[in-house]
Motif scaffolding. Structure first.
Motif, PDB file in Angstrom:
ATOM      1  N   ASP A  15      98.275  -7.436 -40.663  1.00  0.00           N
ATOM      2  CA  ASP A  15      98.140  -8.789 -41.201  1.00  0.00           C
ATOM      3  C   ASP A  15      98.868  -8.935 -42.537  1.00  0.00           C
ATOM      4  O   ASP A  15      99.491  -9.962 -42.796  1.00  0.00           O
ATOM      5  CB  ASP A  15      96.661  -9.162 -41.362  1.00  0.00           C
ATOM      6  N   LEU A  16      98.800  -7.913 -43.387  1.00  0.00           N
ATOM      7  CA  LEU A  16      99.567  -7.926 -44.631  1.00  0.00           C
ATOM      8  C   LEU A  16     101.065  -7.902 -44.336  1.00  0.00           C
ATOM      9  O   LEU A  16     101.852  -8.644 -44.919  1.00  0.00           O
ATOM     10  CB  LEU A  16      99.203  -6.733 -45.510  1.00  0.00           C
ATOM     11  N   THR A  22      96.774 -11.915 -47.773  1.00  0.00           N
ATOM     12  CA  THR A  22      97.357 -11.737 -49.109  1.00  0.00           C
ATOM     13  C   THR A  22      96.419 -11.024 -50.076  1.00  0.00           C
ATOM     14  O   THR A  22      96.609 -11.100 -51.290  1.00  0.00           O
ATOM     15  CB  THR A  22      97.758 -13.097 -49.715  1.00  0.00           C
ATOM     16  N   CYS A  23      95.399 -10.365 -49.529  1.00  0.00           N
ATOM     17  CA  CYS A  23      94.463  -9.658 -50.405  1.00  0.00           C
ATOM     18  C   CYS A  23      93.921  -8.423 -49.706  1.00  0.00           C
ATOM     19  O   CYS A  23      94.031  -8.277 -48.498  1.00  0.00           O
ATOM     20  CB  CYS A  23      93.324 -10.584 -50.835  1.00  0.00           C
ATOM     21  N   GLU A  24      93.353  -7.549 -50.506  1.00  0.00           N
ATOM     22  CA  GLU A  24      92.729  -6.327 -50.024  1.00  0.00           C
ATOM     23  C   GLU A  24      91.355  -6.204 -50.664  1.00  0.00           C
ATOM     24  O   GLU A  24      91.214  -6.396 -51.871  1.00  0.00           O
ATOM     25  CB  GLU A  24      93.548  -5.099 -50.437  1.00  0.00           C
ATOM     26  N   VAL A  25      90.343  -5.895 -49.874  1.00  0.00           N
ATOM     27  CA  VAL A  25      89.004  -5.602 -50.388  1.00  0.00           C
ATOM     28  C   VAL A  25      88.890  -4.081 -50.453  1.00  0.00           C
ATOM     29  O   VAL A  25      89.109  -3.392 -49.460  1.00  0.00           O
ATOM     30  CB  VAL A  25      87.913  -6.185 -49.473  1.00  0.00           C
ATOM     31  N   VAL A  77     103.420  -8.588 -51.622  1.00  0.00           N
ATOM     32  CA  VAL A  77     104.175  -7.510 -50.979  1.00  0.00           C
ATOM     33  C   VAL A  77     105.633  -7.634 -51.388  1.00  0.00           C
ATOM     34  O   VAL A  77     106.218  -8.708 -51.326  1.00  0.00           O
ATOM     35  CB  VAL A  77     104.032  -7.579 -49.440  1.00  0.00           C
ATOM     36  N   HIS A  78     106.222  -6.517 -51.839  1.00  0.00           N
ATOM     37  CA  HIS A  78     107.622  -6.587 -52.253  1.00  0.00           C
ATOM     38  C   HIS A  78     108.517  -5.593 -51.545  1.00  0.00           C
ATOM     39  O   HIS A  78     109.737  -5.669 -51.680  1.00  0.00           O
ATOM     40  CB  HIS A  78     107.769  -6.477 -53.774  1.00  0.00           C
ATOM     41  N   LEU A  79     107.964  -4.695 -50.733  1.00  0.00           N
ATOM     42  CA  LEU A  79     108.803  -3.785 -49.960  1.00  0.00           C
ATOM     43  C   LEU A  79     108.041  -3.304 -48.749  1.00  0.00           C
ATOM     44  O   LEU A  79     106.887  -2.858 -48.865  1.00  0.00           O
ATOM     45  CB  LEU A  79     109.233  -2.578 -50.812  1.00  0.00           C
ATOM     46  N   LYS A  80     108.677  -3.431 -47.576  1.00  0.00           N
ATOM     47  CA  LYS A  80     108.112  -2.915 -46.333  1.00  0.00           C
ATOM     48  C   LYS A  80     109.131  -1.945 -45.759  1.00  0.00           C
ATOM     49  O   LYS A  80     110.319  -2.251 -45.694  1.00  0.00           O
ATOM     50  CB  LYS A  80     107.850  -4.049 -45.339  1.00  0.00           C
ATOM     51  N   THR A  81     108.655  -0.783 -45.337  1.00  0.00           N
ATOM     52  CA  THR A  81     109.582   0.240 -44.853  1.00  0.00           C
ATOM     53  C   THR A  81     108.887   1.154 -43.850  1.00  0.00           C
ATOM     54  O   THR A  81     107.683   1.080 -43.663  1.00  0.00           O
ATOM     55  CB  THR A  81     110.149   1.057 -46.032  1.00  0.00           C
TER      56      THR A  81
END
Length: 84
Positions: A15-16, A22-25, A77-81
């Motif tokens: 989902d992220l 846009t959040c994490e618990v 989020v600024h980088l997905k790899t």
């Protein structure tokens, strides 16, 4: 600024990754601060999938009915790899 390496289950991670969340618990046990970086490592059935993302903490919510040991981290989020 601190980098926190966190395991993340496949569902919430996806989902992220897709921008639906846009959040994490999380447990409030690491001294999270605004501008910290989260390195989120996807796991499915306890095994790392190879997908990794980096996100910066933009806001931290404590209190307002949350248990004392939980925090909601708003993230960008600024980088997905893929971690090969």
């Amino acid at each position: 600024m601190t980098v926190h390496v966190l395991k993340c289950d496949h569902g919430p991670f996806g989902d992220l990754w897709d921008g639906l969340k846009t959040c994490e618990v999380r447990k409030d046990d690491r001294g999270y601060a605004v501008s910290d970086t989260l390195k989120l490592v996807e796991r499915e059935h306890g095994i790392q999938t190879g997908r990794v993302m980096f996100a910066s903490v933009s806001h931290i919510q404590r209190g307002y009915g949350l248990p004392d040991d939980l925090v909601v981290l708003s993230v960008n989020v600024h980088l997905k790899t893929r971690d090969y």
